[in-house]
Design a protein around this motif. Structure first.
Motif, mmCIF file in Angstrom:
data_model
loop_
_atom_site.group_PDB
_atom_site.id
_atom_site.type_symbol
_atom_site.label_atom_id
_atom_site.label_comp_id
_atom_site.label_asym_id
_atom_site.label_seq_id
_atom_site.Cartn_x
_atom_site.Cartn_y
_atom_site.Cartn_z
ATOM 1 N N GLN B 277 0.832 -1.202 0.000
ATOM 2 C CA GLN B 277 0.000 0.000 0.000
ATOM 3 C C GLN B 277 0.866 1.252 0.000
ATOM 4 O OE1 GLN B 277 -2.405 -0.631 3.484
ATOM 5 N NE2 GLN B 277 -3.997 -1.721 2.358
ATOM 6 N N GLY B 279 3.749 1.531 -1.250
ATOM 7 C CA GLY B 279 4.657 1.580 -2.387
ATOM 8 C C GLY B 279 6.079 1.177 -2.020
ATOM 9 N N ASP B 282 6.218 -4.288 -4.248
ATOM 10 C CA ASP B 282 5.333 -4.333 -5.409
ATOM 11 C C ASP B 282 4.300 -5.448 -5.400
ATOM 12 O OD1 ASP B 282 6.505 -2.136 -6.857
ATOM 13 O OD2 ASP B 282 8.267 -3.406 -7.060
ATOM 14 N N TYR B 300 -8.120 0.150 -2.864
ATOM 15 C CA TYR B 300 -7.037 -0.250 -3.764
ATOM 16 C C TYR B 300 -7.537 -1.150 -4.896
ATOM 17 C CZ TYR B 300 -4.236 1.539 0.079
ATOM 18 O OH TYR B 300 -3.687 2.340 1.041
ATOM 19 N N SER B 302 -8.002 -1.006 -7.990
ATOM 20 C CA SER B 302 -7.297 -1.129 -9.273
ATOM 21 C C SER B 302 -6.016 -1.944 -9.142
ATOM 22 C CB SER B 302 -6.976 0.262 -9.822
ATOM 23 O OG SER B 302 -6.115 0.923 -8.912
ATOM 24 N N GLN B 303 -5.569 -2.188 -7.922
ATOM 25 C CA GLN B 303 -4.320 -2.935 -7.738
ATOM 26 C C GLN B 303 -4.578 -4.396 -7.358
ATOM 27 O OE1 GLN B 303 -3.079 0.948 -5.480
ATOM 28 N NE2 GLN B 303 -1.549 -0.632 -5.064
ATOM 29 N N SER B 544 1.523 -3.231 -6.377
ATOM 30 C CA SER B 544 1.670 -1.816 -6.043
ATOM 31 C C SER B 544 1.166 -0.958 -7.196
ATOM 32 C CB SER B 544 3.128 -1.481 -5.749
ATOM 33 O OG SER B 544 3.873 -1.540 -6.951
ATOM 34 N N LYS B 545 1.044 0.315 -6.911
ATOM 35 C CA LYS B 545 0.474 1.253 -7.873
ATOM 36 C C LYS B 545 1.308 1.335 -9.153
ATOM 37 C CE LYS B 545 -2.160 4.837 -6.413
ATOM 38 N NZ LYS B 545 -2.230 5.654 -5.212
ATOM 39 N N ARG B 546 2.626 1.200 -9.025
ATOM 40 C CA ARG B 546 3.487 1.430 -10.190
ATOM 41 C C ARG B 546 3.543 0.225 -11.132
ATOM 42 N NH1 ARG B 546 9.824 0.620 -9.011
ATOM 43 N NH2 ARG B 546 9.702 -1.289 -7.796
#
Lengths: 322, 566
Positions: B277, B279, B282, B300, B302-303, B544-546
């Motif tokens: 969460q 970051g 991953d 979260y 989308s992850q 993770s977001k990235r």
């Protein structure tokens, strides 16, 4: 004095031996614990299972297995984990020790400082509202289970307020002192504080009662009669005497913690120390690792006991003949 | 195959929500970008940080039998064949990997000739030769690979290798021809699943000088895009680019995106989820705890990626011990257990679905059918307690004591408590016996422990019906008195065993007809009820977001090397 030390050492070795036999027997008395099938893997056919059992010496009588394990542990020092095969247990413990030492030493400094401060102020201010307040804080510290406190600290510093107040808190884990002293301290800050809370509470309460008792002793009255200031009496005389029982207690606690008693703190904060090794080994029923960590822990507890005993004997001749 | 660790924490109703999760991995955006466009060099680079609660043991690809490392091996080790590394159903297809093309099969399916690709090098720089292939097959036996006697025992000479691994020689079974660059494998009997077995990590090709024992924590040279730089089971597994790799087949071993992949060990699952969460990492290997699912599914969404697995959780009823040596008593349990309740205990409908058959949905041979559901029908609807009670009375087993052996984590224990209550309700006296997760699986297999009823699970090794039915319920899988007796029910029915052999034979010539037969065998076994399928689990991946380019192989799960971190 020498004879006493030798006797003490001999009994320590006996205790370690008894512990190792006990761990071994408990392990093999546990139902379904035979590691061969777990090592061989799921659905291994009987021939493969037999090969694995043989190659790990698990088809031999229990006393021989014990002797073999002890030989690998102490003489050839190449005992390998059953679970992470190829991982030798002694280097793993050697690698984990600095982590545990860093955690326990730092926490010890914090808890002793706080305990002395809290205990002294409480004794000095007894009769005022400060005394019960400080002692209450101590009880609260003692009552907070370290795994709960650790999780709450993590919840606040890593999750809820990580985006704002605590954005400077690094991720959980350990950075070696030699790699980066700053990060080492930063990574360990909250583990130190968490572990110290319990002991600070215990030691503060103990110190206060010792101080209060000492302040009623004859030598304090004599000092007062000589006109020495209350502050000097408290710090130079009463506090010094009150610290003696604290020091021996500290020896035992420190030994136990270095031996792995800081397990829960290490698990919660993801510190790869000896306690974490023990915890993982227990989870996966990894006998060689359990054996090595238990002996290591017992070694530190026995060592701390022996050191305390010898110190006591040095301080108080009556203990030598007890 | 090794089962995944279990969802850690409690049975919490909020977990039912997992609301906005991106339903399955086959969203057009991800699959299109990954599989059709080829390598996209603008996303190359970076360090992918993976987290796992603990290491998964030996790093030796011919020994390790855990999903955790099998997933990572996909980007390190190669066999003659590989499962296609793509998103979705196509990932069940074996494609030539170190072999140039699919093998030439002759001699009625007993001889396979593979031509090796030219120019492939190990991470050490040494060229891959036919000698390496021969040595690697012998090494399967020398290191006592878990599947040596179950997957590769059909190779000519394997019998001798199984009894005397140290001197194993497959001179007649695996023959290399260095000048022609071919390897010929001779089997004692045709094997319709042989190509699958060549595509799992135990059949990885390693340099011929590799130690003849489990290499343990010492990394072995690789052929794929990564090699292991260091491995410490208490700290981290670090994978870096193999300097000698260049893509030879995008399907079999695609070029990887991250420059480095680190899997760190030691955090609790709670802390792992928090780290992703934040970051700080991953991806989390371990299933997120049930009490975090609500948060993941909303904040979260989308992850989060949810994918059904070809696996099932089931009750094994010991067919050789009272009361379950009685068919009616076994059927009673099948009628009585509320699969929806088990789904709830597992974490809700987003994490599992009720199961009625041995073969999970999505596996070849699966047919929707449900022998034990109130009111009939092809899918499960409700339990029928009245019928269960009646069967218990009929069987004359009412009042008997039944021990329920489960793993001691929260989810399994909760299911155990539920089962205990059901058993008591239909007329037995049930006691719950929770055991450490690491011990339970071997404990329930050993007939000496006299386990009557146990809760366990099975996750596929490769996409074949036999990997469930033949492995779990054939007479050959039953080894009384052994900790390794995967036929936990001790079910051995001569008629069914005959059908299993028939299906295995049929699969060589007519896979479709064989799959149909497997479906029928599944139903025939269900009628005898040696096992009670409970649920088919799904897998939750939290990235993770990235991270971009998420793809899910049904065979080896998330394709780690295909993730973008920049």
């Amino acid at each position: 004095m020498l004879l006493f030390a030798v006797r003490r050492l001999a009994s320590a070795v006996l205790v370690l031996f008894a512990i190792s036999v006990l761990v071994f027997l408990i392990f093999f008395a546990t139902p379904g614990v035979d590691p061969a099938a777990r090592i061989a893997g799921r659905n291994a056919d009987p021939a493969t299972l037999a090969q694995v059992r043989h190659s790990f010496g698990l088809d031999r009588p229990i006393p021989i297995r014990y002797a073999l394990m002890m030989r690998h542990l102490f003489i050839s020092r190449d005992l390998e984990s059953f679970v992470n095969r190829g991982a030798k247990v002694i280097p793993q413990i050697v690698q984990a020790t600095p982590v545990t030492l860093s955690l326990v030493l730092g926490a010890a400094v914090i808890w002793v400082l706080f305990a002395v401060l809290m205990g002294t102020v409480a004794a000095w201010r007894r009769g005022t509202v400060a005394d019960p307040l400080i002692m209450l804080a101590g009880v609260v510290g003692i009552s907070l289970p370290v795994y709960w406190l650790g999780e709450v600290v993590n919840l606040i510093t890593q999750s809820r307020l990580h985006g704002s107040v605590f954005s400077w808190v690094p991720p959980l884990g350990y950075v070696s002192l030699t790699d980066d002293p700053g990060q080492w301290a930063l990574h360990l800050l909250f583990p130190w504080l968490t572990l110290a809370v319990l002991y600070a509470g215990i030691y503060a309460r103990l110190l206060r009662s010792e101080l209060v008792a000492n302040l009623n002793e004859d030598y304090v009255r004599t000092a007062r009669a000589k006109g020495i200031s209350e502050r000097r009496i408290l710090i130079r005389h009463a506090l010094r005497c009150s610290l003696i029982p604290i020091v021996s207690l500290f020896g035992l606690d420190f030994g136990a913690l270095v031996g792995g008693a800081a397990l829960l703190t290490e698990v919660v904060f993801g510190l790869p120390g000896v306690g974490k090794l023990t915890y993982d080994a227990l989870q996966t029923v990894d006998l060689p690792m359990i054996m090595a960590t238990v002996i290591y822990a017992a070694f530190f507890v026995v060592l701390a006991n022996a050191v305390v005993d010898v110190l006591y004997a040095r301080l108080d001749p009556r203990a030598r003949h007890a | 195959m090794a089962r995944k660790a279990l969802p850690g924490i409690a049975l919490i109703t909020t977990s039912l929500i997992l609301a906005g999760c991106s339903g399955s991995s086959s969203t057009p955006a991800t699959s299109a970008s990954g599989s059709t466009a080829g390598f996209q060099s603008q996303h190359k680079g970076g360090t992918l940080k993976l987290l796992a609660k603990s290491a998964a043991g030996s790093l030796d690809p011919q020994v390790n039998y855990t999903l955790q490392y099998w997933q990572l091996y996909q980007a390190m080790y190669d066999g003659l064949m590989a499962f296609k590394k793509v998103d979705g159903q196509a990932s069940f297809t074996p494609v030539p990997d170190l072999a140039e093309a699919a093998p030439q099969v002759s001699d009625g399916g007993k001889t396979y000739v593979f031509k090796l690709r030219q120019g492939i090098k190990f991470s050490t720089g040494a060229a891959l030769t036919t000698d390496d292939v021969v040595a690697s097959f012998e090494r399967i036996f020398k290191v006592s690979s878990p599947t040596a006697g179950t997957f590769y025992n059909g190779i000519v000479g394997a019998d001798a290798c199984l009894t005397k691994p140290a001197t194993c020689s497959l001179a007649k079974g695996v023959v290399g021809d260095a000048t022609a660059g071919t390897v010929t494998i001779h089997l004692t009997a045709p094997d319709s699943e042989f190509l699958y077995k060549l595509a799992v990590p135990h059949a990885s090709i390693l340099p011929k000088g590799s130690p003849a024992k489990d290499a343990g924590t010492t990394p072995l040279p690789t052929t794929g895009p990564y090699m292991v730089a260091s491995y410490d089971p208490n700290r981290e597994l670090k994978m870096v680019r193999n300097p000698n790799f260049s893509e030879w087949s995008h399907d079999a071993e695609p070029q990887a995106y991250p420059d480095e992949i680190d899997e760190s060990f030691g955090l609790t699952v709670e802390a792992e989820v928090t780290a992703v969460q934040n970051g700080q990492a991953d991806w989390v290997f371990d299933p997120p705890p049930a009490d975090r699912l609500n948060e993941l599914g909303t904040t979260y969404a989308s992850q989060v990626h949810v994918n059904p697995l070809t696996a099932f959780w089931y009750l094994a009823l010991n067919t050789n011990l009272a009361p379950f040596n009685n068919e009616a008593a076994r059927q009673a349990i099948s009628w009585a257990v509320d699969r929806a309740a088990v789904v709830r205990l597992y974490g809700g409908t987003n994490l599992a679905q009720p199961a009625c058959t041995i073969l999970p949905p999505g596996l070849p041979g699966h047919v929707d059918s449900c022998a034990y559901t109130a009111g009939g029908g092809a899918t499960w609807s409700a339990p029928d307690l009245a019928k269960a009670k009646q069967l218990v009375q009929q069987s004359g087993t009412a009042g008997q004591e039944v021990g329920v052996v489960v793993q001691d984590d929260t989810v399994n224990k909760a299911m155990g408590e539920y089962l205990q209550s059901v058993l008591n309700e239909i007329g037995y006296q049930a006691t719950l016996k929770p055991l450490s997760a690491d011990i339970q699986f071997t404990y329930i297999q050993n007939t000496k422990n006299k386990v009557q009823l146990s809760l366990t699970s099975w996750y596929q090794d490769y996409p074949a019906a036999s990997d469930f039915i033949n492995v779990l319920l054939s007479c050959a899988s039953f080894h009384p008195g052994s900790d390794s007796s995967i036929n936990i029910s001790g079910f051995c029915d001569k008629g069914i065993d005959g059908q299993i052999q028939q299906a295995l034979t049929l699969a060589r010539t007519d896979p479709q007809a064989a799959d149909k037969l497997w479906g029928q065998i599944d139903q025939a076994i269900m009628a005898k009820a040696p096992v009670v399928p409970l649920i088919n689990p799904k897998l939750v991946d939290f990235t993770s977001k990235r991270v971009g380019n998420y793809q899910f192989s049904k065979q080896f799960y998330m394709l780690v090397s295909q993730l973008w971190v920049q």
